[in-house]
Design an enzyme around this catalytic site. Structure first.
Site, short mmCIF file in Angstrom:
data_model
loop_
_atom_site.label_atom_id
_atom_site.label_comp_id
_atom_site.label_asym_id
_atom_site.label_seq_id
_atom_site.Cartn_x
_atom_site.Cartn_y
_atom_site.Cartn_z
N GLU A 92 0.82 -1.20 0.00
CA GLU A 92 0.00 0.00 0.00
C GLU A 92 0.85 1.26 0.00
O GLU A 92 2.05 1.22 0.26
CB GLU A 92 -0.95 -0.01 1.19
CG GLU A 92 -0.27 -0.16 2.52
CD GLU A 92 -1.29 -0.41 3.64
OE1 GLU A 92 -1.95 0.55 4.02
OE2 GLU A 92 -1.39 -1.55 4.10
N CYS A 116 8.70 -3.95 15.30
CA CYS A 116 8.37 -2.86 16.22
C CYS A 116 6.97 -3.08 16.81
O CYS A 116 6.03 -3.45 16.10
CB CYS A 116 8.43 -1.51 15.50
SG CYS A 116 10.08 -1.13 14.88
N GLY A 164 7.92 -1.87 5.40
CA GLY A 164 9.26 -2.37 5.16
C GLY A 164 10.34 -1.50 5.73
O GLY A 164 10.12 -0.33 6.06
N GLU A 165 11.52 -2.08 5.87
CA GLU A 165 12.69 -1.35 6.35
C GLU A 165 13.62 -1.14 5.14
O GLU A 165 14.23 -2.09 4.66
CB GLU A 165 13.37 -2.16 7.47
CG GLU A 165 14.75 -1.69 7.87
CD GLU A 165 14.87 -0.19 8.15
OE1 GLU A 165 14.06 0.36 8.90
OE2 GLU A 165 15.80 0.43 7.59
N SER A 196 13.35 6.63 5.67
CA SER A 196 13.13 6.41 7.10
C SER A 196 13.64 5.04 7.51
O SER A 196 13.32 4.03 6.88
CB SER A 196 11.62 6.52 7.38
OG SER A 196 11.37 6.34 8.74
N SER A 219 13.78 6.57 13.07
CA SER A 219 12.67 6.24 13.98
C SER A 219 13.25 5.99 15.36
O SER A 219 13.76 4.91 15.64
CB SER A 219 11.93 5.02 13.46
OG SER A 219 11.39 5.32 12.20
N HIS A 221 11.77 7.15 18.74
CA HIS A 221 10.64 6.71 19.58
C HIS A 221 10.94 6.52 21.06
O HIS A 221 10.10 5.98 21.79
CB HIS A 221 10.02 5.42 19.04
CG HIS A 221 9.58 5.49 17.61
ND1 HIS A 221 9.01 6.60 17.05
CD2 HIS A 221 9.63 4.56 16.61
CE1 HIS A 221 8.72 6.36 15.78
NE2 HIS A 221 9.09 5.14 15.49
N ASN A 295 -0.65 6.29 16.07
CA ASN A 295 -1.87 5.84 15.40
C ASN A 295 -2.27 4.53 16.05
O ASN A 295 -1.47 3.59 16.06
CB ASN A 295 -1.58 5.55 13.92
CG ASN A 295 -1.55 6.82 13.10
OD1 ASN A 295 -2.48 7.60 13.12
ND2 ASN A 295 -0.46 7.01 12.38
N1 SAH Z 1 11.07 0.80 8.68
C1 SAH Z 1 11.20 2.21 8.54
C2 SAH Z 1 10.15 2.87 7.69
C3 SAH Z 1 8.74 2.41 7.80
S1 SAH Z 1 7.78 2.95 9.16
C4 SAH Z 1 11.28 2.87 9.90
O1 SAH Z 1 11.20 2.17 10.89
O2 SAH Z 1 11.49 4.06 9.98
C5 SAH Z 1 7.56 4.67 8.97
C6 SAH Z 1 7.38 5.40 10.28
O3 SAH Z 1 6.08 5.14 10.83
C7 SAH Z 1 8.38 4.98 11.33
O4 SAH Z 1 8.84 6.09 12.04
C8 SAH Z 1 7.54 4.10 12.21
O5 SAH Z 1 8.13 3.94 13.45
C9 SAH Z 1 6.21 4.85 12.20
N2 SAH Z 1 5.06 4.11 12.67
C10 SAH Z 1 4.78 2.81 12.48
N3 SAH Z 1 3.62 2.48 13.09
C11 SAH Z 1 3.16 3.60 13.66
C12 SAH Z 1 2.00 3.91 14.46
N4 SAH Z 1 1.11 2.98 14.78
N5 SAH Z 1 1.87 5.18 14.90
C13 SAH Z 1 2.77 6.13 14.59
N6 SAH Z 1 3.87 5.90 13.86
C14 SAH Z 1 4.07 4.65 13.42
#
Ligand code: SAH
Length: 357
Positions: A92, A116, A164-165, A196, A219, A221, A295
């Site tokens: 998507e 994660c 994906g990463e 990212s 990321s 967090h 989210n």
């Molecule tokens: N794997 C990469 C890119 C994909 S995720 C990464 O980890 O950065 C893109 C971003 O969305 C990342 O910062 C991830 O931590 C965040 N993300 C994923 N799920 C989320 C959620 N439920 N709420 C807020 N951010 C989220």
């Protein structure tokens, strides 16, 4: 045999394919490249003979990515795409309209291996890497889609923030970046692209040396190892200090500031004392912090803090002279967060990712 994905070939590879596999002249490669840049499919390449198009159709596809469904937000015009890949896998993407142009969020893998705790994309693990053609194909498909509504519009910015990463699919992602930037192709400036990562430190050093001036989003967090390890398995492999050192190296190599993504999670990482600690850790680094109230993901037991907590966190960072903003939520009514839409579709189909393989 898998069909050749023309969109994923470099100019050199396309020429070799045309001359060696098709037995055509080099000149044809130039014609095909022009069509690809315009998003045409093989049948649309009208200055090639019907016989050549038929032959091409047998062994190749122009764009391996097809938009299966699209959903437009009634709130803010954000548009969500569900794409189909040649092997039936689904991915998507999201198209966001900003004043500085249309921004497309692209996926780099089917699923994700990083695990994660708050992310919907990783619930069933990684199914497979996307090819460079499949990453570029998302941009081409989105362009085609929006140009049917408005011929002047096109994807202007790209964020590698879908499922994906990216650094876990390193070679394909780097190839994609070079292709999407090629003047004879889509010609999108690398400065308009953000990658990212959850912080695969060794790959971050490799990436810093590629000479690609893309913005790095990290990321983060969490303000420390203890909290980060609770929600991100990758934090066990790479300590906080090493992640920050790699970010610093990236800033030095590229001259670009790093963006830290920080999902605010209730009762976990969103207290003002966490903001204090974060500010202390980031002091002196050229960076910006993007705060994202989590989210909600139905499958996870984590929630966003209330508005007041978010505001207090932001204020405390600002007080400590850390540049920060709260990310505006977009497409709330169309499952804008990564992985959510695909998961719902798979659930409705009654198939988990693994059964899809
Ligand atoms: N794997 C990469 C890119 C994909 S995720 C990464 O980890 O950065 C893109 C971003 O969305 C990342 O910062 C991830 O931590 C965040 N993300 C994923 N799920 C989320 C959620 N439920 N709420 C807020 N951010 C989220």
């Amino acid at each position: 045999m898998d069909k050749i994905q023309l969109l994923g070939l470099t100019g050199e590879e396309l020429t070799r394919f045309v001359v060696e596999d098709l037995g055509e002249s080099k000149f044809r490669a130039g014609q095909i490249a022009q069509w690809l840049a315009r998003g045409a499919d093989i049948d649309g390449m009208t200055n090639l003979s019907a016989a050549l198009r038929a032959k091409l159709n047998e062994i190749a596809v122009a764009n391996p990515v097809r938009i299966l469904e699209s959903y437009k937000s009634k709130i803010d015009e954000t548009e969500k795409f569900l794409y189909a890949l040649p092997d039936g896998n689904l991915i998507e993407g999201v198209l966001m309209r900003y004043h500085h142009g249309d921004t497309l969020c692209v996926s780099t893998q089917v699923g994700c291996a990083m695990g994660c705790a708050f992310c919907a994309s990783t619930l069933e693990g990684r199914v497979r890497n996307l090819t460079a053609g499949e990453i570029l194909g998302q941009v081409a498909a989105a362009n085609r889609h929006i140009q049917t509504q408005d011929s002047e519009r096109r994807v202007h910015n790209i964020v590698l923030m879908g499922s994906g990463e990216p650094l876990d699919n390193y070679d394909n992602v780097v190839k994609f970046l070079r292709l999407v930037n090629a003047p004879e192709g889509m010609n999108i400036s690398l400065r308009n692209i953000s990658l990212s990562t959850c912080g695969l430190v060794r790959r971050m050093y490799d990436f810093a040396k590629e000479g690609l001036p893309v913005t790095l989003s990290l990321s983060l967090h969490a303000p420390n190892d203890e909290i980060r390890q609770k929600i991100m398995p990758v934090a066990h492999a790479y300590p906080y200090s090493e992640v920050l050192a790699a970010c610093k190296y990236y800033v030095e190599q590229t001259g670009r500031r790093v963006i830290f993504e920080y999902a605010l999670i209730k009762d976990l990482n969103s207290d003002v004392r966490h903001a204090e600690e974060l500010a202390r850790r980031l002091r002196g680094l050229r960076c910006h912090v993007n705060l994202i109230p989590l989210n909600d993901v139905k499958e996870r037991n984590l929630a966003a803090p209330d508005k007041k907590t978010v505001e207090a966190f932001l204020k405390r960072l600002e007080l400590k002279h850390i540049s920060a903003t709260v990310r505006r939520e977009m497409g709330a009514d169309i499952e804008g967060a990564c992985g959510q839409l695909r998961r719902r579709i798979l659930r409705e189909q009654g198939t988990g990712d693994r059964e899809q393989e």
